[in-house]
Design a protein around this motif. Structure first.
Motif, PDB file in Angstrom:
ATOM      1  N   LEU A  70       0.914  -1.204  -0.033  1.00  0.00           N
ATOM      2  CA  LEU A  70      -0.017  -0.074   0.087  1.00  0.00           C
ATOM      3  C   LEU A  70       0.782   1.497  -0.052  1.00  0.00           C
ATOM      4  CD1 LEU A  70      -2.963  -0.746   2.331  1.00  0.00           C
ATOM      5  CD2 LEU A  70      -3.191  -0.562   0.122  1.00  0.00           C
ATOM      6  N   SER A  71       1.955   1.122   0.750  1.00  0.00           N
ATOM      7  CA  SER A  71       2.865   2.351   0.579  1.00  0.00           C
ATOM      8  C   SER A  71       3.238   2.651  -0.758  1.00  0.00           C
ATOM      9  CB  SER A  71       4.175   2.067   1.734  1.00  0.00           C
ATOM     10  OG  SER A  71       3.847   1.819   2.980  1.00  0.00           O
ATOM     11  N   GLY A  72       3.309   2.003  -1.414  1.00  0.00           N
ATOM     12  CA  GLY A  72       3.862   2.394  -2.867  1.00  0.00           C
ATOM     13  C   GLY A  72       2.694   2.976  -3.987  1.00  0.00           C
ATOM     14  N   HIS A  73       1.253   2.925  -3.385  1.00  0.00           N
ATOM     15  CA  HIS A  73       0.308   3.185  -3.991  1.00  0.00           C
ATOM     16  C   HIS A  73      -0.581   4.628  -3.461  1.00  0.00           C
ATOM     17  CE1 HIS A  73       1.072  -0.884  -5.841  1.00  0.00           C
ATOM     18  NE2 HIS A  73       0.507  -0.114  -7.132  1.00  0.00           N
ATOM     19  N   ILE A  74      -0.425   4.658  -2.223  1.00  0.00           N
ATOM     20  CA  ILE A  74      -1.515   5.495  -1.756  1.00  0.00           C
ATOM     21  C   ILE A  74      -0.843   6.676  -0.940  1.00  0.00           C
ATOM     22  CG2 ILE A  74      -3.295   4.037  -1.597  1.00  0.00           C
ATOM     23  CD1 ILE A  74      -2.832   3.703   1.350  1.00  0.00           C
ATOM     24  N   ILE A  75       0.356   6.650  -0.614  1.00  0.00           N
ATOM     25  CA  ILE A  75       1.024   7.719   0.127  1.00  0.00           C
ATOM     26  C   ILE A  75       1.156   9.021  -0.718  1.00  0.00           C
ATOM     27  CG2 ILE A  75       3.177   8.322   1.155  1.00  0.00           C
ATOM     28  CD1 ILE A  75       3.570   5.931   2.353  1.00  0.00           C
ATOM     29  N   GLY A  76       0.643  10.206  -0.208  1.00  0.00           N
ATOM     30  CA  GLY A  76       0.761  11.515  -0.606  1.00  0.00           C
ATOM     31  C   GLY A  76      -0.417  11.855  -1.822  1.00  0.00           C
ATOM     32  N   LYS A  77      -1.104  10.702  -1.835  1.00  0.00           N
ATOM     33  CA  LYS A  77      -2.622  11.201  -2.605  1.00  0.00           C
ATOM     34  C   LYS A  77      -3.708  11.545  -1.819  1.00  0.00           C
ATOM     35  CE  LYS A  77      -1.299   7.842  -6.320  1.00  0.00           C
ATOM     36  NZ  LYS A  77      -1.928   6.603  -6.941  1.00  0.00           N
ATOM     37  N   VAL A 110       0.243  10.300   5.030  1.00  0.00           N
ATOM     38  CA  VAL A 110       1.747  10.571   4.773  1.00  0.00           C
ATOM     39  C   VAL A 110       2.803   9.276   5.087  1.00  0.00           C
ATOM     40  CG1 VAL A 110       1.268  12.694   5.433  1.00  0.00           C
ATOM     41  CG2 VAL A 110       1.789  11.422   7.042  1.00  0.00           C
ATOM     42  N   ALA A 111       2.144   8.064   5.642  1.00  0.00           N
ATOM     43  CA  ALA A 111       3.012   7.078   5.920  1.00  0.00           C
ATOM     44  C   ALA A 111       1.909   5.842   6.468  1.00  0.00           C
ATOM     45  CB  ALA A 111       3.902   7.200   7.289  1.00  0.00           C
ATOM     46  N   VAL A 112       2.340   4.571   6.107  1.00  0.00           N
ATOM     47  CA  VAL A 112       1.702   3.512   6.634  1.00  0.00           C
ATOM     48  C   VAL A 112       2.571   2.678   7.413  1.00  0.00           C
ATOM     49  CG1 VAL A 112       0.510   1.565   5.676  1.00  0.00           C
ATOM     50  CG2 VAL A 112       0.202   3.310   4.417  1.00  0.00           C
ATOM     51  N   ARG A 151       1.489  -2.210  13.464  1.00  0.00           N
ATOM     52  CA  ARG A 151       1.903  -2.483  14.905  1.00  0.00           C
ATOM     53  C   ARG A 151       1.030  -3.790  15.094  1.00  0.00           C
ATOM     54  NH1 ARG A 151       3.778  -4.145  18.747  1.00  0.00           N
ATOM     55  NH2 ARG A 151       3.745  -2.914  21.005  1.00  0.00           N
ATOM     56  N   ALA A 152       1.778  -4.653  15.443  1.00  0.00           N
ATOM     57  CA  ALA A 152       1.215  -6.136  15.727  1.00  0.00           C
ATOM     58  C   ALA A 152       0.219  -6.684  14.344  1.00  0.00           C
ATOM     59  CB  ALA A 152       0.073  -6.256  16.894  1.00  0.00           C
ATOM     60  N   LYS A 153      -1.110  -6.672  14.685  1.00  0.00           N
ATOM     61  CA  LYS A 153      -1.920  -7.055  13.499  1.00  0.00           C
ATOM     62  C   LYS A 153      -2.732  -6.002  12.997  1.00  0.00           C
ATOM     63  CE  LYS A 153      -2.733 -11.587  15.643  1.00  0.00           C
ATOM     64  NZ  LYS A 153      -3.591 -12.636  16.210  1.00  0.00           N
ATOM     65  N   HIS A 154      -2.336  -4.716  13.559  1.00  0.00           N
ATOM     66  CA  HIS A 154      -2.830  -3.445  12.886  1.00  0.00           C
ATOM     67  C   HIS A 154      -1.975  -2.826  11.813  1.00  0.00           C
ATOM     68  CE1 HIS A 154      -4.045  -4.197  17.370  1.00  0.00           C
ATOM     69  NE2 HIS A 154      -5.211  -3.520  17.049  1.00  0.00           N
ATOM     70  N   LEU A 155      -2.747  -2.133  11.056  1.00  0.00           N
ATOM     71  CA  LEU A 155      -2.092  -1.102  10.030  1.00  0.00           C
ATOM     72  C   LEU A 155      -2.568   0.301  10.547  1.00  0.00           C
ATOM     73  CD1 LEU A 155      -2.414  -2.074   6.153  1.00  0.00           C
ATOM     74  CD2 LEU A 155      -0.382  -2.226   7.907  1.00  0.00           C
ATOM     75  N   ILE A 156      -1.574   1.194  10.542  1.00  0.00           N
ATOM     76  CA  ILE A 156      -1.675   2.712  11.002  1.00  0.00           C
ATOM     77  C   ILE A 156      -1.530   3.421   9.545  1.00  0.00           C
ATOM     78  CG2 ILE A 156      -1.204   4.501  12.546  1.00  0.00           C
ATOM     79  CD1 ILE A 156       0.113   2.151  14.172  1.00  0.00           C
TER      80      ILE A 156
END
Length: 270
Positions: A14-21, A51-53, A56-61
């Motif tokens: 996901l970091s390569g597709h949605i950051i900054g959009k 701005v970042a993905v 933490r554990a089984k979570h995404l932030i």
């Protein structure tokens, strides 16, 4: 339920597709999947950028440029898909985040959630989690001190998120197989060499699974060739009755504290 490797794979892709959009539209089809009234949720997100993905554990932030963050836990049955109006699964979507024509679909959030937090409430939400297994600071020395004090069984202790974060039913069994110990044994029974084998096995299994893209069956996006690559690489999990890939003994399934436990009765010391 997605575990550490699955969420790490999602994070990296996901970091390569949605950051900054910028978020152009937010659609909420199930109010219980979020923690704010839909109108307020929409107002807080629309026009903001991720701005970042992080994981933490089984979570995404999903960190927003507003300073707030979206905390995702997929729980049992939860999935994500990155696509558009013409390319997306024929499934009910509980939440949809649009980045122009590109949309991130959250599917199966019946038990899972996508909650908006400020920095303080996010910290509080994650405060009960144990250490990250792959954190460079989580050395064997720390691992040994942490687990040599535990009196419970290996399986049930490894999946306790307050003890150590990100391990669930699948990878607890895979780690125990890698370490050649039976998941139902107690930590108090283990020798130092067996603790070391568990620590090493944890790293080996997670690195292998992350590299393979985890075990989630549905690709994250069209032509995604990575997600789910570990699905057919599990050595014991969900392989009851099949031959062990090391010794050809049939894999056994048992229940321990209402959890499935898969192991090789020949390779894993009981």
């Amino acid at each position: 339920m997605p575990e550490l490797p699955e969420m790490e794979n999602y994070k990296r892709l996901l970091s390569g597709h949605i950051i900054g959009k910028p978020l152009t539209n937010i659609e909420v089809n199930r109010d219980k999947s979020i923690n704010l009234p839909p109108a307020q949720f929409n107002q807080e997100l629309k026009g903001r950028s991720i701005v970042a993905v992080n994981r933490r554990a089984k979570h995404l932030i999903f960190h927003l440029d507003s300073g707030k963050s979206l905390l995702l836990h997929l729980m049992l049955g939860g999935l994500m898909y990155l696509g558009n109006d013409q390319d997306n699964p024929d499934r009910t979507k509980q939440v949809i985040l649009a980045f122009g024509d590109l949309k991130l679909y959250f599917i199966g959030l019946r038990l899972g959630y996508l909650h908006l937090h400020d920095a303080k409430s996010l910290e509080a939400e994650l405060s009960d989690l144990g250490p990250e297994p792959l954190d460079p600071d989580f050395t064997f020395s720390r691992f040994s001190v942490l687990f040599s004090e535990k009196k419970g069984r290996i399986k049930t202790t490894l999946v306790n998120q307050e003890v150590i974060a990100g391990i669930g039913n699948c990878y607890s069994d895979e780690i125990c197989f890698e370490a050649a110990v039976k998941p139902s044994r107690k930590f108090t029974e283990l020798e130092t060499s067996e603790l070391q084998a568990l620590f090493n096995g944890m790293h080996t299994v997670f690195q292998r699974a992350i590299q393979a893209g985890g075990y989630m069956e549905m690709p994250l996006f069209k032509n995604d060739q990575k997600t789910g690559g570990y699905n057919n690489q599990c050595l014991v999990y969900d392989r009851e009755g099949e031959p062990c890939l090391r010794c050809r003994t049939a894999i056994v399934k048992e229940m321990i504290s209402s959890r499935k436990m898969f192991y090789c009765p020949n390779c894993q010391k009981g």
